[in-house]
Scaffold this motif. Structure first.
Motif, PDB file in Angstrom:
ATOM      1  N   TYR A  62      14.994   4.876   1.224  1.00  0.00           N
ATOM      2  CA  TYR A  62      13.669   4.667   1.799  1.00  0.00           C
ATOM      3  C   TYR A  62      12.862   5.966   1.824  1.00  0.00           C
ATOM      4  CZ  TYR A  62      15.293   0.068   3.196  1.00  0.00           C
ATOM      5  OH  TYR A  62      15.777  -1.220   3.181  1.00  0.00           O
ATOM      6  N   LYS A  63      13.217   6.914   0.968  1.00  0.00           N
ATOM      7  CA  LYS A  63      12.542   8.208   0.938  1.00  0.00           C
ATOM      8  C   LYS A  63      11.045   8.048   0.653  1.00  0.00           C
ATOM      9  CE  LYS A  63      12.597  12.794  -1.173  1.00  0.00           C
ATOM     10  NZ  LYS A  63      11.138  12.780  -1.444  1.00  0.00           N
ATOM     11  N   GLU A  64      10.694   7.117  -0.239  1.00  0.00           N
ATOM     12  CA  GLU A  64       9.278   6.918  -0.563  1.00  0.00           C
ATOM     13  C   GLU A  64       8.494   6.493   0.669  1.00  0.00           C
ATOM     14  OE1 GLU A  64       8.955   4.175  -3.754  1.00  0.00           O
ATOM     15  OE2 GLU A  64       9.533   5.625  -5.299  1.00  0.00           O
ATOM     16  N   ASN A  65       9.105   5.670   1.525  1.00  0.00           N
ATOM     17  CA  ASN A  65       8.429   5.252   2.750  1.00  0.00           C
ATOM     18  C   ASN A  65       8.237   6.417   3.712  1.00  0.00           C
ATOM     19  OD1 ASN A  65       8.528   2.727   1.630  1.00  0.00           O
ATOM     20  ND2 ASN A  65       9.817   1.813   3.192  1.00  0.00           N
ATOM     21  N   VAL A  66       9.256   7.292   3.792  1.00  0.00           N
ATOM     22  CA  VAL A  66       9.142   8.471   4.657  1.00  0.00           C
ATOM     23  C   VAL A  66       8.045   9.395   4.131  1.00  0.00           C
ATOM     24  CG1 VAL A  66      10.342  10.504   5.551  1.00  0.00           C
ATOM     25  CG2 VAL A  66      11.550   8.321   5.391  1.00  0.00           C
ATOM     26  N   ASP A  67       7.988   9.569   2.803  1.00  0.00           N
ATOM     27  CA  ASP A  67       6.924  10.380   2.206  1.00  0.00           C
ATOM     28  C   ASP A  67       5.551   9.804   2.528  1.00  0.00           C
ATOM     29  OD1 ASP A  67       8.798  12.078   1.117  1.00  0.00           O
ATOM     30  OD2 ASP A  67       8.783  11.134  -0.861  1.00  0.00           O
ATOM     31  N   ALA A  68       5.464   8.480   2.515  1.00  0.00           N
ATOM     32  CA  ALA A  68       4.184   7.830   2.822  1.00  0.00           C
ATOM     33  C   ALA A  68       3.797   8.048   4.280  1.00  0.00           C
ATOM     34  CB  ALA A  68       4.266   6.333   2.514  1.00  0.00           C
ATOM     35  N   ILE A  69       4.794   8.110   5.185  1.00  0.00           N
ATOM     36  CA  ILE A  69       4.510   8.403   6.594  1.00  0.00           C
ATOM     37  C   ILE A  69       3.918   9.801   6.712  1.00  0.00           C
ATOM     38  CG2 ILE A  69       5.535   8.804   8.869  1.00  0.00           C
ATOM     39  CD1 ILE A  69       7.581   6.651   8.233  1.00  0.00           C
ATOM     40  N   LEU A  70       4.529  10.756   6.027  1.00  0.00           N
ATOM     41  CA  LEU A  70       4.026  12.129   6.046  1.00  0.00           C
ATOM     42  C   LEU A  70       2.591  12.186   5.515  1.00  0.00           C
ATOM     43  CD1 LEU A  70       7.224  13.972   4.750  1.00  0.00           C
ATOM     44  CD2 LEU A  70       6.237  14.174   7.034  1.00  0.00           C
ATOM     45  N   ASN A  84     -10.665  -9.408  11.320  1.00  0.00           N
ATOM     46  CA  ASN A  84      -9.847  -8.209  11.435  1.00  0.00           C
ATOM     47  C   ASN A  84      -8.373  -8.520  11.263  1.00  0.00           C
ATOM     48  OD1 ASN A  84     -11.961  -6.244  12.274  1.00  0.00           O
ATOM     49  ND2 ASN A  84     -12.174  -7.689  13.965  1.00  0.00           N
ATOM     50  N   PRO A  85      -7.834  -8.461  10.065  1.00  0.00           N
ATOM     51  CA  PRO A  85      -6.402  -8.662   9.877  1.00  0.00           C
ATOM     52  C   PRO A  85      -5.631  -7.541  10.559  1.00  0.00           C
ATOM     53  CG  PRO A  85      -7.405  -7.816   7.876  1.00  0.00           C
ATOM     54  CD  PRO A  85      -8.535  -8.139   8.813  1.00  0.00           C
ATOM     55  N   PRO A  86      -4.324  -7.801  10.910  1.00  0.00           N
ATOM     56  CA  PRO A  86      -3.557  -6.813  11.674  1.00  0.00           C
ATOM     57  C   PRO A  86      -3.084  -5.673  10.811  1.00  0.00           C
ATOM     58  CG  PRO A  86      -2.181  -8.682  11.137  1.00  0.00           C
ATOM     59  CD  PRO A  86      -3.578  -9.023  10.672  1.00  0.00           C
ATOM     60  N   PHE A  87      -4.017  -4.979  10.189  1.00  0.00           N
ATOM     61  CA  PHE A  87      -3.685  -3.863   9.304  1.00  0.00           C
ATOM     62  C   PHE A  87      -4.630  -2.724   9.618  1.00  0.00           C
ATOM     63  CE2 PHE A  87      -2.288  -2.060   5.269  1.00  0.00           C
ATOM     64  CZ  PHE A  87      -3.351  -1.225   4.956  1.00  0.00           C
ATOM     65  N   VAL A  88      -4.107  -1.539   9.855  1.00  0.00           N
ATOM     66  CA  VAL A  88      -4.957  -0.391  10.092  1.00  0.00           C
ATOM     67  C   VAL A  88      -5.126   0.340   8.782  1.00  0.00           C
ATOM     68  CG1 VAL A  88      -5.251   1.736  11.384  1.00  0.00           C
ATOM     69  CG2 VAL A  88      -4.143  -0.226  12.463  1.00  0.00           C
ATOM     70  N   ALA A  89      -6.285   0.240   8.174  1.00  0.00           N
ATOM     71  CA  ALA A  89      -6.513   0.819   6.855  1.00  0.00           C
ATOM     72  C   ALA A  89      -6.729   2.315   6.965  1.00  0.00           C
ATOM     73  CB  ALA A  89      -7.735   0.168   6.196  1.00  0.00           C
ATOM     74  N   TYR A  90      -6.187   3.064   6.001  1.00  0.00           N
ATOM     75  CA  TYR A  90      -6.419   4.497   5.958  1.00  0.00           C
ATOM     76  C   TYR A  90      -7.904   4.752   5.786  1.00  0.00           C
ATOM     77  CZ  TYR A  90      -1.423   4.854   5.001  1.00  0.00           C
ATOM     78  OH  TYR A  90      -0.057   4.766   5.068  1.00  0.00           O
ATOM     79  N   GLY A  91      -8.435   5.609   6.618  1.00  0.00           N
ATOM     80  CA  GLY A  91      -9.824   6.019   6.465  1.00  0.00           C
ATOM     81  C   GLY A  91     -10.833   5.000   6.946  1.00  0.00           C
ATOM     82  N   THR A  92     -10.392   3.914   7.604  1.00  0.00           N
ATOM     83  CA  THR A  92     -11.334   2.921   8.094  1.00  0.00           C
ATOM     84  C   THR A  92     -11.205   2.799   9.598  1.00  0.00           C
ATOM     85  OG1 THR A  92      -9.780   1.076   7.876  1.00  0.00           O
ATOM     86  CG2 THR A  92     -11.098   1.630   5.944  1.00  0.00           C
ATOM     87  N   SER A 122       0.426   9.727   5.458  1.00  0.00           N
ATOM     88  CA  SER A 122      -0.456   9.028   6.385  1.00  0.00           C
ATOM     89  C   SER A 122      -0.865   9.929   7.544  1.00  0.00           C
ATOM     90  CB  SER A 122       0.247   7.779   6.925  1.00  0.00           C
ATOM     91  OG  SER A 122      -0.526   7.150   7.917  1.00  0.00           O
ATOM     92  N   ILE A 123       0.105  10.643   8.108  1.00  0.00           N
ATOM     93  CA  ILE A 123      -0.190  11.537   9.233  1.00  0.00           C
ATOM     94  C   ILE A 123      -1.091  12.687   8.784  1.00  0.00           C
ATOM     95  CG2 ILE A 123       0.824  13.141  10.891  1.00  0.00           C
ATOM     96  CD1 ILE A 123       3.292  11.316  10.963  1.00  0.00           C
ATOM     97  N   SER A 124      -0.787  13.272   7.624  1.00  0.00           N
ATOM     98  CA  SER A 124      -1.547  14.432   7.150  1.00  0.00           C
ATOM     99  C   SER A 124      -2.953  14.065   6.717  1.00  0.00           C
ATOM    100  CB  SER A 124      -0.800  15.105   5.991  1.00  0.00           C
ATOM    101  OG  SER A 124      -0.690  14.245   4.873  1.00  0.00           O
ATOM    102  N   ASN A 125      -3.211  12.775   6.416  1.00  0.00           N
ATOM    103  CA  ASN A 125      -4.536  12.359   5.997  1.00  0.00           C
ATOM    104  C   ASN A 125      -5.448  12.054   7.179  1.00  0.00           C
ATOM    105  OD1 ASN A 125      -4.354  12.584   3.210  1.00  0.00           O
ATOM    106  ND2 ASN A 125      -3.354  10.603   3.004  1.00  0.00           N
ATOM    107  N   VAL A 182       0.843  -1.202   0.000  1.00  0.00           N
ATOM    108  CA  VAL A 182       0.000   0.000   0.000  1.00  0.00           C
ATOM    109  C   VAL A 182       0.875   1.247   0.000  1.00  0.00           C
ATOM    110  CG1 VAL A 182      -1.715   1.332   1.297  1.00  0.00           C
ATOM    111  CG2 VAL A 182      -1.922  -1.159   1.150  1.00  0.00           C
ATOM    112  N   VAL A 183       1.903   1.236   0.843  1.00  0.00           N
ATOM    113  CA  VAL A 183       2.816   2.380   0.926  1.00  0.00           C
ATOM    114  C   VAL A 183       3.484   2.646  -0.418  1.00  0.00           C
ATOM    115  CG1 VAL A 183       4.990   3.198   1.932  1.00  0.00           C
ATOM    116  CG2 VAL A 183       3.255   2.164   3.393  1.00  0.00           C
TER     117      VAL A 183
END
Length: 310
Positions: free
Chosen positions: A291-299, A183-191, A301-304, A15-16
């Protein structure tokens, strides 16, 4: 014109990566993601996206992700979102053609393939005709695409460094039967937040249960990994960090050759110094360009989330 999209995949790292690639397209707007069939269907019916990235060869069988989700959409919607299938290999590419999917990607999604798909999507947008056949494209992918094997989850021998000095045995990550089914161990965005993963540290009949949300970050130490908890304790597991990257999903993200961080414990990210800070500590973890793409995805995720920028 902005096109809303949803990602349905039970692998958080996938997903990331998909979101990171899609972030490079100004006409794509991320809405939400889900990790199983029921949540994915509900998100589509709720948001009515233009595009859905759908995993059809899930790593977790209880997620029930497959092409059958497309059939279910026809029961409720007159206009079906364009489906971009993602998979670990090309085994189901020909079957996917019968569902008239927009495209079929062998993971990870890359910008070149997505660019071609989006150009074809834009070209056919607003017409009643069926999109241009792309059987040849898929057939070529069947020939050219590599087969990507999924990692095998195995037990992890660990040693806990606590005051007692006690040596403990294998660490086994598992969920209750109810959680495995629903409930799989995944926290979905927006769910809605799913039940947390429980990690059992077992030692000669002694079972210690640790909520995975207590883990702040993991640090590589040669061929072992140090697991740092929010209470200051540290557990050494004799498996590589790569192993944990493969078996841990949300909210754990790899940011460096030596570090995996729990997003929920990130209090600050300084892109200039290439470090992120851990909440309520003085710990600073470096992140690397690879791993810049992963860091961007963290940003992202937090902003969403419930977020205010000032």
């Amino acid at each position: 014109m902005k096109h809303n999209y949803i990602v349905i995949d039970d692998d958080y790292n996938s997903v990331v990566k998909t979101r990171s690639v899609a972030a490079g397209f100004q006409n794509l707007h991320f809405v939400a993601s889900a990790a199983n069939y029921d949540d994915g269907l509900d998100l589509i019916l709720q948001h009515l996206p233009d595009i859905v990235f759908l995993e059809i060869s899930p790593g977790k069988s209880h997620s029930r992700l497959s092409l059958h989700l497309i059939n279910e959409l026809h029961r409720y919607l007159k206009k079906i979102p364009k489906i971009i299938v993602t998979s670990k290999d090309n085994e189901l590419a020909l079957e996917a053609l019968r569902y008239e999917v927009l495209d079929y990607f062998v993971k990870p999604v890359n910008a070149r393939d997505l660019r071609r798909t989006m150009l074809r999507f834009e070209k056919n947008l607003g017409t009643a005709a069926t999109p241009e056949p792309h059987s040849e494209n898929l057939a070529q992918k069947i020939v050219d695409s590599p087969i990507i094997e999924l990692p095998v989850v195995i037990e992890v021998p660990v040693q806990e460094t606590i005051a007692s000095g006690e040596t403990v045995g294998p660490m086994v990550a598992y969920e209750t039967a109810e959680a495995r089914e629903e409930n799989p161990p995944f926290v979905a965005y927006g769910t809605q937040q799913e039940k947390p993963l429980i990690i059992c540290v077992k030692s000669y009949g002694d079972y210690r249960f640790i909520d995975a949300t207590e883990i702040c970050y993991l640090q590589a130490d040669n061929n072992s990994t140090d697991i740092h908890l929010n209470n200051g304790e540290m557990i050494t597991a004799f498996k590589t960090l790569k192993h944990f990257e493969n078996v841990l999903t949300s909210p754990f993200v790899r940011i460096h050759n030596s570090y995996i961080v729990n997003i929920d414990y990130v209090s600050r990210i300084h892109t200039g110094n290439a470090v992120c800070y851990i909440k309520n500590t003085t710990t600073k973890l470096p992140f690397s360009k690879s791993y810049k793409e992963n860091v961007d995805a963290i940003l992202n995720s937090i902003s969403n989330g419930n977020y205010l920028e000032i």
